[in-house]
Scaffold this active site. Structure first.
Site, PDB file in Angstrom:
ATOM      1  N   MET A 132       0.815  -1.216   0.000  1.00  0.00           N
ATOM      2  CA  MET A 132       0.000   0.000   0.000  1.00  0.00           C
ATOM      3  C   MET A 132       0.853   1.274   0.000  1.00  0.00           C
ATOM      4  O   MET A 132       0.502   2.266   0.630  1.00  0.00           O
ATOM      5  CB  MET A 132      -0.947  -0.024   1.209  1.00  0.00           C
ATOM      6  N   ARG A 133       1.964   1.243  -0.702  1.00  0.00           N
ATOM      7  CA  ARG A 133       2.819   2.436  -0.844  1.00  0.00           C
ATOM      8  C   ARG A 133       3.049   2.711  -2.318  1.00  0.00           C
ATOM      9  O   ARG A 133       3.312   1.776  -3.075  1.00  0.00           O
ATOM     10  CB  ARG A 133       4.178   2.198  -0.181  1.00  0.00           C
ATOM     11  N   ASN A 154       1.677  -5.049 -10.294  1.00  0.00           N
ATOM     12  CA  ASN A 154       0.807  -4.726  -9.162  1.00  0.00           C
ATOM     13  C   ASN A 154      -0.566  -5.322  -9.408  1.00  0.00           C
ATOM     14  O   ASN A 154      -0.985  -5.459 -10.557  1.00  0.00           O
ATOM     15  CB  ASN A 154       0.687  -3.199  -9.042  1.00  0.00           C
ATOM     16  N   HIS A 156      -4.562  -4.526  -8.485  1.00  0.00           N
ATOM     17  CA  HIS A 156      -5.398  -3.445  -7.973  1.00  0.00           C
ATOM     18  C   HIS A 156      -6.851  -3.920  -7.886  1.00  0.00           C
ATOM     19  O   HIS A 156      -7.355  -4.550  -8.815  1.00  0.00           O
ATOM     20  CB  HIS A 156      -5.292  -2.212  -8.888  1.00  0.00           C
TER      21      HIS A 156
HETATM   22  C1  GAR Z   1      -5.993  -6.890  -2.388  1.00  0.00           C
HETATM   23  O1  GAR Z   1      -7.381  -6.728  -2.555  1.00  0.00           O
HETATM   24  C2  GAR Z   1      -5.238  -6.043  -3.403  1.00  0.00           C
HETATM   25  O2  GAR Z   1      -5.894  -5.945  -4.632  1.00  0.00           O
HETATM   26  C3  GAR Z   1      -5.227  -4.703  -2.710  1.00  0.00           C
HETATM   27  O3  GAR Z   1      -4.976  -5.002  -1.354  1.00  0.00           O
HETATM   28  C4  GAR Z   1      -5.518  -6.302  -1.054  1.00  0.00           C
HETATM   29  C5  GAR Z   1      -4.418  -7.116  -0.437  1.00  0.00           C
HETATM   30  O4  GAR Z   1      -4.896  -8.339   0.019  1.00  0.00           O
HETATM   31  N1  GAR Z   1      -4.198  -3.845  -3.239  1.00  0.00           N
HETATM   32  C6  GAR Z   1      -4.328  -2.532  -3.296  1.00  0.00           C
HETATM   33  O5  GAR Z   1      -5.302  -1.925  -2.925  1.00  0.00           O
HETATM   34  C7  GAR Z   1      -3.126  -1.823  -3.903  1.00  0.00           C
HETATM   35  N2  GAR Z   1      -3.395  -0.427  -4.054  1.00  0.00           N
HETATM   36  P1  GAR Z   1      -3.861  -9.479   0.445  1.00  0.00           P
HETATM   37  O6  GAR Z   1      -2.861  -8.832   1.405  1.00  0.00           O
HETATM   38  O7  GAR Z   1      -4.725 -10.488   1.140  1.00  0.00           O
HETATM   39  O8  GAR Z   1      -3.216 -10.005  -0.787  1.00  0.00           O
END
Ligand code: GAR
Length: 261
Positions: A132-133, A154, A156
């Site tokens: 998340m960075r 990545n 998203h």
């Molecule tokens: C996931 O939904 C991913 O798409 C999102 O964080 C979650 C992580 O879940 N990523 C973002 O929002 C990136 N900006 P996880 O830690 O269980 O894989």
């Protein structure tokens, strides 16, 4: 058969995508192996998932770095190879302000620490799995060293280019969309703006809640991310610069991903 790829992963939280990627490597779905998992905070639960499989882990404590630099913004703490003026011209993350200066400086310190940790485990592909960075050009250019060969992916939680940012499923749900989805893309200098590799979508029905939307989306992420990594491992992703003439006569260019046989 191509050589197995070495995959580095960066996470911030649960690590369910990391889990799906590690499982796909183990089952042969991806011709590769995860060589490290790094996090931006010590409480990222996904680190344990990697440790349980004997994969090296590390933490670069972004919050601590940002706090401590703001309290003592001594330029001597910046990486010796940090060129702020150059990075300002390339980043697409924020406007030209004092906040941008602090942002780029603190991120360069954190990103230099990431690069130092990652140097111990050479990798072919870096996957951001719930990291998340935002990464700045300081980091991106030190990983993407070959022209037209991006190697930071990545995932998203939305159908980009809609709903970039930190709460893709929440933004999709609150907007009243009938379709939600997830996107895997290469990283560029903007926020969630890089060339798209793959997307999956699902219906949002009456009675769905944010929780059910997230559940549907995550289940698709666990299929989509390994699939995109498999294509990379098979050397089937080509990035090409496309030039388009718009209806008003203006010319626009964009890097897009082609999937080759
Ligand atoms: C996931 O939904 C991913 O798409 C999102 O964080 C979650 C992580 O879940 N990523 C973002 O929002 C990136 N900006 P996880 O830690 O269980 O894989």
């Amino acid at each position: 058969m191509t050589t197995p790829i070495r995959i580095g992963a960066l996470i911030s939280g649960t690590g369910s995508n990391l889990d799906a990627i590690m499982a796909a490597c183990e089952s042969g779905g991806i011709n590769g192996r995860v060589v490290f998992a790094g996090a931006d905070n010590p409480s990222a639960a996904g680190l344990k998932k990697a440790e349980n499989r004997g994969i090296p882990t590390f933490v670069v404590d972004y919050s601590g770095i940002i706090r401590s630099y703001k309290a003592d913004p001594d330029p001597a703490r910046l990486p010796a190879d940090f060129n702020e003026a150059d990075i300002r011209t390339r980043q697409h993350l924020a406007g030209d302000s004092d906040r941008l200066r602090t942002f780029l400086q603190t991120r360069a310190i954190a990103e230099a620490a990431l690069l130092e940790q990652m140097a111990a485990c050479p990798f072919d592909l870096l996957v951001l799995a719930g990291f998340m960075r935002n990464l700045t050009p300081y980091f991106i250019d030190r990983v993407n060293t070959e022209e037209n060969r991006p190697r930071i992916m990545n995932i998203h939680p939305a159908l980009l280019p809609a709903f970039a940012g930190t709460d893709g499923y929440g933004d999709t749900f609150r907007y009243g969309c009938r379709i939600g989805g997830c996107t895997v893309h290469f990283i560029d200098y903007g926020e969630d703006s890089g060339p798209i590799i793959g997307q999956r979508c699902f219906a949002i029905k009456e009675g769905d809640t944010l929780e059910t939307v997230k559940k549907k989306g995550l289940a698709l992420e666990w299929e989509l991310y390994p699939e995109c990594i498999r294509l990379f491992a098979e050397n089937r992703l080509q990035t090409v610069k496309m030039t388009w003439t718009l209806p008003d006569g203006k010319v626009t260019q964009r890097n897009v991903v082609r999937i080759v046989d």
